[in-house]
Design an enzyme around this catalytic site. Structure first.
Site, short mmCIF file in Angstrom:
data_model
loop_
_atom_site.label_atom_id
_atom_site.label_comp_id
_atom_site.label_asym_id
_atom_site.label_seq_id
_atom_site.Cartn_x
_atom_site.Cartn_y
_atom_site.Cartn_z
N TRP A 1 0.85 -1.20 0.00
CA TRP A 1 0.00 0.00 0.00
C TRP A 1 0.89 1.24 0.00
CZ3 TRP A 1 -3.90 1.45 4.48
CH2 TRP A 1 -4.69 2.52 4.07
N ASP B 1 1.51 -8.73 -1.33
CA ASP B 1 0.12 -8.28 -1.43
C ASP B 1 0.08 -6.89 -2.03
OD1 ASP B 1 -2.83 -8.53 -0.46
OD2 ASP B 1 -2.18 -6.56 0.24
N TYR C 1 -3.71 0.95 -4.83
CA TYR C 1 -2.50 1.45 -4.18
C TYR C 1 -1.68 2.26 -5.18
CZ TYR C 1 -3.63 -2.22 -0.76
OH TYR C 1 -4.25 -3.03 0.16
N GLY D 1 -2.44 -4.20 8.33
CA GLY D 1 -2.37 -3.16 9.36
C GLY D 1 -1.66 -3.61 10.62
N LEU E 1 1.09 -3.00 11.88
CA LEU E 1 1.82 -1.95 12.60
C LEU E 1 0.95 -0.72 12.86
CD1 LEU E 1 5.32 -2.19 10.84
CD2 LEU E 1 4.63 -3.12 13.06
N ARG F 1 -0.64 1.64 11.03
CA ARG F 1 -0.18 2.86 10.34
C ARG F 1 1.10 3.42 10.93
NH1 ARG F 1 -4.84 1.48 11.70
NH2 ARG F 1 -5.76 3.42 12.45
N ARG G 1 8.79 1.11 3.44
CA ARG G 1 9.22 2.15 2.49
C ARG G 1 10.64 1.90 2.00
NH1 ARG G 1 6.47 7.00 2.05
NH2 ARG G 1 4.84 7.39 3.58
#
Length: 329
Positions: free
Chosen positions: A22, A53, A58, A205, A207, A209, A282
């Protein structure tokens, strides 16, 4: 060999941790660096993650295109690729749910093209569309399977009742709900439903966000375009309470020589009914940290300590889902 599990009735043998993308698409996260995103996924694969995934939503196709570049380098035969369908966007990039059969068939073709594969391993309806009979949508997925364009299909963000309705039309090979230390609503119905029906739960999810990474003090602000800017959990009155709870959990994680993020992901992996946990990254460094959630165990006593911390410090939050504001029509 990194920790793996059999993914329900698909026969897939997958890593318990799934590389989420995402954040790779940039949308709702304040942007992303394409080169860094590519390196993050490649690093996860090097560390033994074999499950990716993604979704067209996204980054409006960008995430799938980057995953396609990864597949071209790595080879599809070594990977399990999950993507989604049933969300469309207009010229102003506003999303709406659309699970009409013709739309799902079209999206599958577009995903195949962006990913650069002949067949999608797992295609999930991204959000339930109340304007289209579920039987019609499931029939479209079955046709895609019969045509050899997808191997298996599942559901994302569906309630127990909605999932049961789909199950009456035929098989459901996966469910993808939100789940983490702070957001545990699915423990009531969805996870038991998955267990009872032998459907793998691919939770996202993990973590929360970024809240469970331990990198926030509770005083931070977020730029325009970042979903956390409007998330109730990141508003000043609650943000600090969650950050304080993470600090308490950090003390337990330290005993295992793990970061709060690794501990939070491990916690999710160990919960009853959970098959795999999705975690985005990231950077390659974040992918390395996420992989540290594999191949160890949190003791029962420490799991109880975590529950005590949460009970004392904050109410468990029920409500956030990745595209909660998506329109139905």
């Amino acid at each position: 060999m990194v920790e793996q599990v059999l993914f329900g009735k698909t026969g897939f043998k997958v890593s318990r941790l799934v590389q989420g993308t995402w954040v790779t698409g940039g949308w709702a996260w304040g942007g992303s660096d394409e080169k860094e995103s590519l390196l993050a996924i490649l690093r996860a694969l090097e560390l033994g993650i074999n499950f990716i995934d993604t979704a067209p939503a996204y980054g409006f196709g960008r995430s799938e295109e980057i995953v396609g570049r990864v597949i071209a380098q790595w080879g599809h035969e070594k990977l399990i690729i999950s993507t989604k369908c049933g969300l469309e966007w207009d010229e102003r990039r506003r999303f709406r749910r659309n699970s009409r059969p013709d739309r799902l068939m079209l999206e599958a073709e577009e995903s195949l093209r962006r990913l650069g594969v002949e067949r999608i391993d797992l295609l999930q309806i991204h959000w339930p569309d109340s304007d289209v009979p579920f039987a019609d949508s499931m029939d479209a997925l079955t046709r895609l399977q019969e045509q050899g364009k997808i191997r298996f299909f599942g559901l994302s963000n569906f309630s127990r009742e909605q999932s049961l309705e789909c199950l009456r039309t035929g098989p459901v090979y996966s469910l993808q709900p939100p789940y983490n230390l702070f957001e545990r609503e699915v423990e009531k119905e969805i996870l038991p439903f998955c267990f009872e029906n032998q459907i793998p739960a691919l939770v996202y999810g993990g973590l929360c966000r970024g809240l469970l990474t331990g990198k926030f003090t509770g005083r931070e602000t977020f730029p325009k375009g970042d979903l956390r800017r409007h998330d109730p959990m990141f508003k000043p009155d609650r943000f600090k309470k969650y950050a304080d709870a993470v600090n308490k959990i950090k003390a337990i994680a330290t005993e295992y020589a793990k970061t709060p993020a690794q501990f939070a992901l491990r916690w999710a992996i160990q919960q009853p009914g959970v098959t795999c946990v999705i975690a985005g990254a990231r950077t390659a460094k974040q992918a390395e940290e996420n992989a540290g959630a594999l191949d160890w165990e949190i003791k029962t006593g420490d799991l109880k300590k975590v529950d005590e911390i949460l009970l004392k410090r904050l109410p468990v939050h029920h409500g956030h889902r990745e595209h909660g504001a998506v329109r139905r029509s």
